[in-house]
Design an enzyme around this catalytic site. Sequence first.
Site, short mmCIF file in Angstrom:
data_model
loop_
_atom_site.label_atom_id
_atom_site.label_comp_id
_atom_site.label_asym_id
_atom_site.label_seq_id
_atom_site.Cartn_x
_atom_site.Cartn_y
_atom_site.Cartn_z
N HIS A 99 -36.53 -50.00 12.51
CA HIS A 99 -36.29 -51.14 13.40
C HIS A 99 -35.82 -52.30 12.51
O HIS A 99 -36.25 -52.41 11.36
CB HIS A 99 -37.56 -51.65 14.07
CG HIS A 99 -38.37 -50.66 14.84
ND1 HIS A 99 -39.22 -49.77 14.26
CD2 HIS A 99 -38.49 -50.48 16.17
CE1 HIS A 99 -39.83 -49.05 15.20
NE2 HIS A 99 -39.40 -49.46 16.38
N ASP A 102 -38.61 -54.03 10.67
CA ASP A 102 -39.28 -53.32 9.56
C ASP A 102 -38.65 -53.65 8.23
O ASP A 102 -39.29 -53.53 7.19
CB ASP A 102 -39.14 -51.79 9.69
CG ASP A 102 -39.51 -51.25 11.04
OD1 ASP A 102 -40.36 -51.85 11.69
OD2 ASP A 102 -38.92 -50.21 11.43
N GLU A 230 -36.52 -43.56 24.58
CA GLU A 230 -37.78 -42.91 24.23
C GLU A 230 -38.82 -43.22 25.30
O GLU A 230 -39.33 -44.34 25.36
CB GLU A 230 -38.24 -43.43 22.85
CG GLU A 230 -39.45 -42.72 22.32
CD GLU A 230 -39.79 -43.17 20.91
OE1 GLU A 230 -38.88 -43.41 20.09
OE2 GLU A 230 -41.00 -43.27 20.63
N GLU A 266 -41.32 -38.13 22.24
CA GLU A 266 -42.40 -38.20 21.25
C GLU A 266 -43.61 -37.40 21.72
O GLU A 266 -44.04 -37.52 22.88
CB GLU A 266 -42.77 -39.66 21.01
CG GLU A 266 -43.91 -39.81 20.02
CD GLU A 266 -44.08 -41.22 19.49
OE1 GLU A 266 -43.06 -41.91 19.29
OE2 GLU A 266 -45.23 -41.64 19.29
N HIS A 269 -46.45 -39.53 23.17
CA HIS A 269 -46.09 -40.16 24.44
C HIS A 269 -46.18 -39.14 25.58
O HIS A 269 -46.60 -39.47 26.69
CB HIS A 269 -44.67 -40.72 24.39
CG HIS A 269 -44.49 -41.83 23.39
ND1 HIS A 269 -43.30 -42.48 23.21
CD2 HIS A 269 -45.35 -42.41 22.51
CE1 HIS A 269 -43.42 -43.39 22.28
NE2 HIS A 269 -44.65 -43.36 21.83
N ASP A 337 -42.74 -40.11 13.48
CA ASP A 337 -43.26 -41.39 13.96
C ASP A 337 -44.78 -41.32 13.85
O ASP A 337 -45.51 -41.23 14.83
CB ASP A 337 -42.81 -41.63 15.41
CG ASP A 337 -43.05 -43.07 15.84
OD1 ASP A 337 -43.70 -43.80 15.07
OD2 ASP A 337 -42.58 -43.46 16.92
C1 XUL Z 1 -44.02 -46.61 19.82
C2 XUL Z 1 -42.91 -45.82 19.26
C3 XUL Z 1 -41.82 -46.56 18.55
C4 XUL Z 1 -40.48 -46.00 18.79
C5 XUL Z 1 -39.35 -46.82 18.23
O1 XUL Z 1 -45.02 -45.86 20.40
O2 XUL Z 1 -42.92 -44.62 19.35
O3 XUL Z 1 -42.12 -46.58 17.20
O4 XUL Z 1 -40.37 -44.72 18.24
O5 XUL Z 1 -39.36 -48.12 18.67
CO CO Z 2 -41.66 -43.13 18.67
#
Ligand code: XUL
Ligand code: CO
Length: 433
Positions: A99, A102, A230, A266, A269, A337
């Site tokens: 990002h 970061d 995402e 993810e 998630h 991640d």
């Molecule tokens: C947050 C997440 C983020 C995204 C990118 O849960 O997964 O790090 O991957 O913004």
């Molecule tokens: Co992520």
Amino acid sequence: MTDFFKGIPQIKYEGPQTENDFAFRHYDAEEVVMGKKMKDHLRFAAAYWHSFAWSGGDPFGGQTFERPWFGDTMEAAKLKADAAFEMFQILDVPYYCFHDADVRPEGADFAENTRNLEEIVDYFAEKQAATGVKLLWGTANLFSHRRFMSGAATNPDPEVFAFSAATIKTCIDATMKLGGENYVLWGGREGYETLLNTDLGRERKQAGRMLQMVVDYKHKMGFKGAILIEPKPQEPMKHQYDYDVATVYGFLKEFGLEGEVQMNIEQGHAILAGHSFEHELAMARELGIFGSIDMNRNDYQSGWDTDQFPNNVPEMALAYYEVLRAGGFITGGTNFDAKLRRQSLDAEDLILAHVGGMDACAAGLKAAAAMLEDGKLEAARDDRYAGWETAEGKGLMASDLDEIASKVLNNNINPAPRSGRQERLENLVNRYL
Ligand code: XUL
Ligand code: CO
């Protein structure tokens, strides 16, 4: 050169029998699996935010990590980049992801943020050229700074929408300059806490319009990479608009963006959404929007997004099975991640976390490939649906209720239930692990 990783060797493949902690047991980058090198299947990426920007805080305590690059100056940002690229090389990960927040010091305003980002992007470009490490994706952090507390695209204040749009533009520019293969949008604050103060209809339209602008800008600039969303159901907001793959697909259809945007799915998630990782991957594949994955694991007891490194090979196997069935990654890859636990203070912890994660993914991939090549699971699935391949089965889809009712009556159709054979299939899967 920093001395942060001093004494840590280059990680090499030594095979399952090795006693060396600093070696791969399963990830042999050059090994060919289903006609492709493992490194080209997995396309590993390290995440800048967890490994280099996060300081070890949790809701009850602050920083536990002491890193020589902590500090909000350009000098610190460059030291951080030096250490980051050293880690990418020690692990031989082909990609990284970041990002804006970061990698650059926080500026006083948009202009300073942009100048800082451009300076560090130039520095990254040199490092990429020197090491061969590439950018899997870039993204904008539109959730940490207090200006985004009520959302970025979905903010009630149009000035925040404008600031966010401008920031996304600079981050797409940075991604393109670095040859990034994707651009990711995670709607960190795109949701709401209470309906009492929220115009849900307006906020969704704002999010849709922002996404259209992103896609338009991609085409205007000739960006060849993929735009990825995402999904995540909650955290930080109580209700997130990008709940899961199916929800995002409906959103894309509504705003005419199907065919333009793919998913970055993810593991953690998916679990938060009450799904399995493989469910989300299969759903994206079937909807034609599979793009990339963020690999990690959640703690199943806490029910929170703990972003731990993956270590569960049976879970990885089922996930990569769906990735392989989707045809594998094209622009996407496997981004870790994932972050250390806050007591894991040492440089070697950072390396070993990735070594374990890469090995778990490699073992999962190999099991998935064996399952697919063997064909027993697919044969069982085909057999279960075989009736639909007959003339009668196919005919049903083109019939109407009247015709079907006559057919059932005339032929005395009286279906006998058949076993779903779940345990037999679970036993079969375990034979590959
Ligand atoms: C947050 C997440 C983020 C995204 C990118 O849960 O997964 O790090 O991957 O913004
Ligand atoms: Co992520």
